[in-house]
Each structure stands twice: as C-alpha cells, then as structure tokens.
Design an enzyme around this catalytic site. Structure first.
Site, PDB file in Angstrom:
ATOM      1  N   ASP A   9      52.456  35.664  46.327  1.00 13.34           N
ATOM      2  CA  ASP A   9      51.116  35.805  46.929  1.00 13.34           C
ATOM      3  C   ASP A   9      50.495  37.126  46.485  1.00 13.34           C
ATOM      4  O   ASP A   9      50.249  38.009  47.285  1.00 13.34           O
ATOM      5  CB  ASP A   9      51.207  35.743  48.471  1.00 13.34           C
ATOM      6  CG  ASP A   9      52.071  36.831  49.081  1.00 13.34           C
ATOM      7  OD1 ASP A   9      52.996  37.336  48.393  1.00 13.34           O
ATOM      8  OD2 ASP A   9      51.827  37.199  50.246  1.00 13.34           O
ATOM      9  N   ASP A  13      52.642  44.383  45.225  1.00 10.12           N
ATOM     10  CA  ASP A  13      54.049  44.412  44.811  1.00 10.12           C
ATOM     11  C   ASP A  13      54.452  43.102  44.146  1.00 10.12           C
ATOM     12  O   ASP A  13      55.348  43.096  43.292  1.00 10.12           O
ATOM     13  CB  ASP A  13      54.984  44.780  45.970  1.00 10.12           C
ATOM     14  CG  ASP A  13      54.855  43.849  47.151  1.00 10.12           C
ATOM     15  OD1 ASP A  13      53.761  43.323  47.392  1.00 10.12           O
ATOM     16  OD2 ASP A  13      55.876  43.659  47.852  1.00 10.12           O
ATOM     17  N   ASP A  14      53.776  42.006  44.477  1.00  7.05           N
ATOM     18  CA  ASP A  14      53.998  40.763  43.725  1.00  7.05           C
ATOM     19  C   ASP A  14      53.626  40.975  42.253  1.00  7.05           C
ATOM     20  O   ASP A  14      54.326  40.511  41.352  1.00  7.05           O
ATOM     21  CB  ASP A  14      53.132  39.622  44.272  1.00  7.05           C
ATOM     22  CG  ASP A  14      53.338  39.362  45.745  1.00  7.05           C
ATOM     23  OD1 ASP A  14      52.877  40.192  46.558  1.00  7.05           O
ATOM     24  OD2 ASP A  14      53.950  38.345  46.089  1.00  7.05           O
ATOM     25  N   ASN A 157      58.055  45.242  59.723  1.00  8.29           N
ATOM     26  CA  ASN A 157      57.002  46.137  59.222  1.00  8.29           C
ATOM     27  C   ASN A 157      55.623  45.720  59.747  1.00  8.29           C
ATOM     28  O   ASN A 157      54.755  46.547  59.964  1.00  8.29           O
ATOM     29  CB  ASN A 157      57.018  46.262  57.685  1.00  8.29           C
ATOM     30  CG  ASN A 157      56.801  44.950  56.949  1.00  8.29           C
ATOM     31  OD1 ASN A 157      56.729  43.878  57.539  1.00  8.29           O
ATOM     32  ND2 ASN A 157      56.697  45.024  55.629  1.00  8.29           N
ATOM     33  N   GLU A 163      59.183  41.184  59.674  1.00  6.33           N
ATOM     34  CA  GLU A 163      58.682  41.512  58.334  1.00  6.33           C
ATOM     35  C   GLU A 163      57.525  40.554  58.010  1.00  6.33           C
ATOM     36  O   GLU A 163      57.505  39.416  58.473  1.00  6.33           O
ATOM     37  CB  GLU A 163      59.852  41.370  57.343  1.00  6.33           C
ATOM     38  CG  GLU A 163      59.532  41.719  55.901  1.00  6.33           C
ATOM     39  CD  GLU A 163      58.880  40.584  55.150  1.00  6.33           C
ATOM     40  OE1 GLU A 163      58.066  40.866  54.262  1.00  6.33           O
ATOM     41  OE2 GLU A 163      59.171  39.420  55.467  1.00  6.33           O
ATOM     42  N   ASN A 165      56.433  38.562  55.474  1.00  6.46           N
ATOM     43  CA  ASN A 165      56.582  37.202  54.934  1.00  6.46           C
ATOM     44  C   ASN A 165      57.180  36.246  55.970  1.00  6.46           C
ATOM     45  O   ASN A 165      56.904  35.043  55.939  1.00  6.46           O
ATOM     46  CB  ASN A 165      57.453  37.210  53.670  1.00  6.46           C
ATOM     47  CG  ASN A 165      56.753  37.857  52.500  1.00  6.46           C
ATOM     48  OD1 ASN A 165      55.526  37.912  52.448  1.00  6.46           O
ATOM     49  ND2 ASN A 165      57.532  38.374  51.549  1.00  6.46           N
ATOM     50  N   HIS A 233      58.410  46.144  47.342  1.00  9.16           N
ATOM     51  CA  HIS A 233      59.379  45.187  47.898  1.00  9.16           C
ATOM     52  C   HIS A 233      59.720  44.048  46.931  1.00  9.16           C
ATOM     53  O   HIS A 233      60.888  43.765  46.674  1.00  9.16           O
ATOM     54  CB  HIS A 233      58.804  44.558  49.174  1.00  9.16           C
ATOM     55  CG  HIS A 233      58.302  45.518  50.179  1.00  9.16           C
ATOM     56  ND1 HIS A 233      59.127  46.119  51.111  1.00  9.16           N
ATOM     57  CD2 HIS A 233      57.047  45.992  50.436  1.00  9.16           C
ATOM     58  CE1 HIS A 233      58.405  46.902  51.891  1.00  9.16           C
ATOM     59  NE2 HIS A 233      57.149  46.855  51.498  1.00  9.16           N
ATOM     60  N   ASP A 234      58.674  43.374  46.452  1.00 11.43           N
ATOM     61  CA  ASP A 234      58.912  42.110  45.747  1.00 11.43           C
ATOM     62  C   ASP A 234      59.649  42.292  44.425  1.00 11.43           C
ATOM     63  O   ASP A 234      60.368  41.380  43.974  1.00 11.43           O
ATOM     64  CB  ASP A 234      57.575  41.392  45.500  1.00 11.43           C
ATOM     65  CG  ASP A 234      56.952  40.909  46.794  1.00 11.43           C
ATOM     66  OD1 ASP A 234      57.657  40.863  47.821  1.00 11.43           O
ATOM     67  OD2 ASP A 234      55.747  40.588  46.776  1.00 11.43           O
TER      68      ASP A 234
HETATM   69  C1  BDR Z   1      56.148  41.713  51.839  1.00 12.16           C
HETATM   70  O1  BDR Z   1      54.897  41.474  52.482  1.00 12.16           O
HETATM   71  C2  BDR Z   1      53.857  41.480  51.544  1.00 12.16           C
HETATM   72  O2  BDR Z   1      52.777  42.233  52.021  1.00 12.16           O
HETATM   73  C3  BDR Z   1      54.429  42.030  50.263  1.00 12.16           C
HETATM   74  O3  BDR Z   1      53.813  41.444  49.134  1.00 12.16           O
HETATM   75  C4  BDR Z   1      55.880  41.683  50.354  1.00 12.16           C
HETATM   76  O4  BDR Z   1      56.133  40.393  49.843  1.00 12.16           O
HETATM   77  C5  BDR Z   1      56.714  43.013  52.370  1.00 12.16           C
HETATM   78  O5  BDR Z   1      56.919  42.923  53.754  1.00 12.16           O
HETATM   79 CA    CA Z   2      54.515  39.254  48.400  1.00 14.20          CA
END
Ligand code: BDR
Ligand code: CA
Length: 305
Positions: A9, A13-14, A157, A163, A165, A233-234
């Site tokens: 998505d 970070d993707d 987060n 988290e 996702n 993260h990704d």
């Molecule tokens: C995840 O949430 C999204 O905002 C980022 O792309 C990552 O996949 C981190 O919690």
């Molecule tokens: Ca992501």
C-alpha cells in the site's frame, strides 16, 4: 532467484521496500498487488505504477485489489505518508497502467501456476491475502512462504495495542494467521530498529535520481537525527526474504484480537507453545548494520543501472 509477489500500500516505506526488491540481484518480482491502506487504493495503485517505472521493475504486473477492510471502517495513515502516500515526492507519471483483473485473482492464479515457488510478501493490511485464502484455501499450500510486516508482541503504533496493518483490517489478519501456514511476522519489535539515521541518509544522498526518491521520502517520514529517524518497516520484510539470518525468529502462536474495545488489531503472541503447532515465526531481533549494508548495496546497484 527467489520469486516474490509483493502485496503493498505505497506508502513511503512500501516504496523503499520495492526499491530494495528492485535493486536486489537475488529476487524475481513476479507481481505487485495493491491494497487500500496508508492511502486510498487509487493512490496506492498509482504510486505502485509510478514506482514500477521509476525503479525499473520492467514488465512486472501491477494489479489493484481491495479498497477497504473486510468489515471495518477505513483507517488511513495520510498523516504519516502524506496525502498522495509518497510524502512530497512527485515521481514521473507512468506510461503504463495496471493489469486487468483483481489482485485476489492474480494472487490465487499466480500461486496456482507455480506451487511451492513463490514467496508472498505482504506489507499492507492483509485484506487481499485473506480474500485469496477464502477464495482458494490451497494458496496456503502453494505459497512457498508468507512474510508480513505487521503486528508486534510488545506494542502498537497506531494505538498502544495495535500496529497499523493489523488495525486497518483485523478480521483479515485473523483469517491469515488462522489459515494453516506459518506466517513470518516482522513486527514493530524489529522494524523500529530499521531507522534512517543521518548516517544512513548520508549514504543515500549520492545515489543520483534514486536519491530524489529516497532522501525526501525519508525526511518526510520522520525527523532524521544522528541516532534516530523514521523506521522503514516494510523494507524489513523484503530484507528477510533476501537474508533471513539478519533476523532472529522464534516460533509462536499468534492470535489477532478482533473484538477488544481497546485492543482490536493486537497480535497476541504466545511463545509458550505447549503441544500447540506454531502458526507464526516471530522476529525478535535484527542485525541493524547487516540490514543497512544489504539495503544500501541494493540501492547502490539500482542507482548504478
Ligand atoms: C506499517 O504501517 C504502514 O503505515 C507502513 O507502510 C507499514 O506497512 C507500519 O506500522
Ligand atoms: Ca505498508
């Protein structure tokens, strides 16, 4: 070459994860599927299309999937990724459009055609993956592996428990964890150590046109300091496929909370298995220096093309 299908998505970070995949010699990206997550599906798909060309991913098909969660109201993270999903980065408009069809069908048919060969890498809400499992339960056998960025055994987060996702589609996450495969879960416990510090940013600056994506994206994503910065993260999920030895992973039983008033989306992780079969391999530590050496090596290779 490890074949990967990346469900994402984008998302800053993707994008950095896709750049890692594009720059790696060891990965064969067989498809990119998109899901509504950080921003709406139309934007995550537009970003994936622009990234395919910018990152020279060739003719890898980009197939749009689910716009929203299975049962929940939409949760977005535009406050983190910007209104377009890529911060203030504006990539050249792509020349080619998305593939026909739906991501869920693409996932099912791609795995059916190559049983045991393709690793699914999911770095957004798990809506497409859950629907693929529901559509054709044998994807669980056909996938070589499922590696996700999501969850945590220590914290959230988006709220204290969850988290992003997982919170964005907890029912989908529950379906995926309960499907019978072993989910490799790269959660916040490790991804929050994959930080773009000022030293990392300095390694990105000389990378020519690739730096035009990496540097402003990272700076938009968080405050970069000598010992801190945004977590990409990704990219950890792609790094795991490339170099699993960078991570310590521990078998666990993970259940996704779907009904808690304050804990919806929490990945309740039990490392005490007893006589239960683990449904997850949960990452508990990351070799940070090794991670950045891997990532920067791929970025440098991509920039040199
Ligand atoms: C995840 O949430 C999204 O905002 C980022 O792309 C990552 O996949 C981190 O919690
Ligand atoms: Ca992501």
């Amino acid at each position: 070459m490890t074949k990967v299908l990346i469900d994402c998505d984008p998302g800053i970070d993707d994008a950095l994860a896709l750049a890692l995949a594009a720059g790696s010699r060891a990965l064969d990206v067989v498809g990119v599927t998109t899901v509504g997550g950080n921003v709406d599906l139309s934007l995550t798909t537009a970003n994936a299309l622009a990234l395919r060309e910018f990152l020279q991913l060739g003719d890898v098909p980009v197939t749009p999937g689910s716009a929203g969660a299975l049962m929940r109201q939409t949760v977005r993270a535009a406050h983190v990724h910007g209104t377009t999903g890529l911060g203030d980065v504006v990539l050249p408009a792509p020349e080619r459009g998305p593939s026909d069809g739906h991501a869920v069908d693409f996932i099912v048919e791609t795995l059916r055609a190559a049983p045991g060969e393709i690793t699914l890498v999911a770095v957004g809400p798990l809506t497409n993956i859950a629907l693929a499992v529901r559509r054709e339960p044998r994807v669980v056998e056909w996938a070589r592996d499922l590696v996700i960025m999501g969850g945590s055994y220590t914290r959230g987060n988006t709220n204290p428990a969850a988290e992003f996702n997982m919170l964005a589609d907890p029912e989908a996450a529950a379906i995926v964890f309960d499907a019978g495969w072993t989910v490799t879960m790269l959660g916040l416990d490790v991804t929050l150590s994959a930080l773009v510090t000022s030293a990392v940013l300095d390694r990105m600056r000389p990378l020519g046109r690739l730096a035009d994506l990496l540097v402003p994206a990272a700076q938009f994503y968080g405050v970069v300091t000598a010992d801190g910065g945004p977590a990409i993260h990704d990219a950890c999920a792609v790094a795991y496929v490339l170099e699993p030895s960078l991570f310590t992973c521990v078998p666990a039983v993970v259940n996704v909370e779907t009904t808690g008033t304050y804990t919806r989306g929490m990945t309740v992780t039990d490392f005490k298995l007893g006589d239960r079969r683990p449904n997850a391999l949960v990452a508990t530590s990351l070799d940070v220096k090794g991670f950045w050496d891997l990532v920067m090596g791929a970025y440098e290779r991509l920039a040199g093309r």
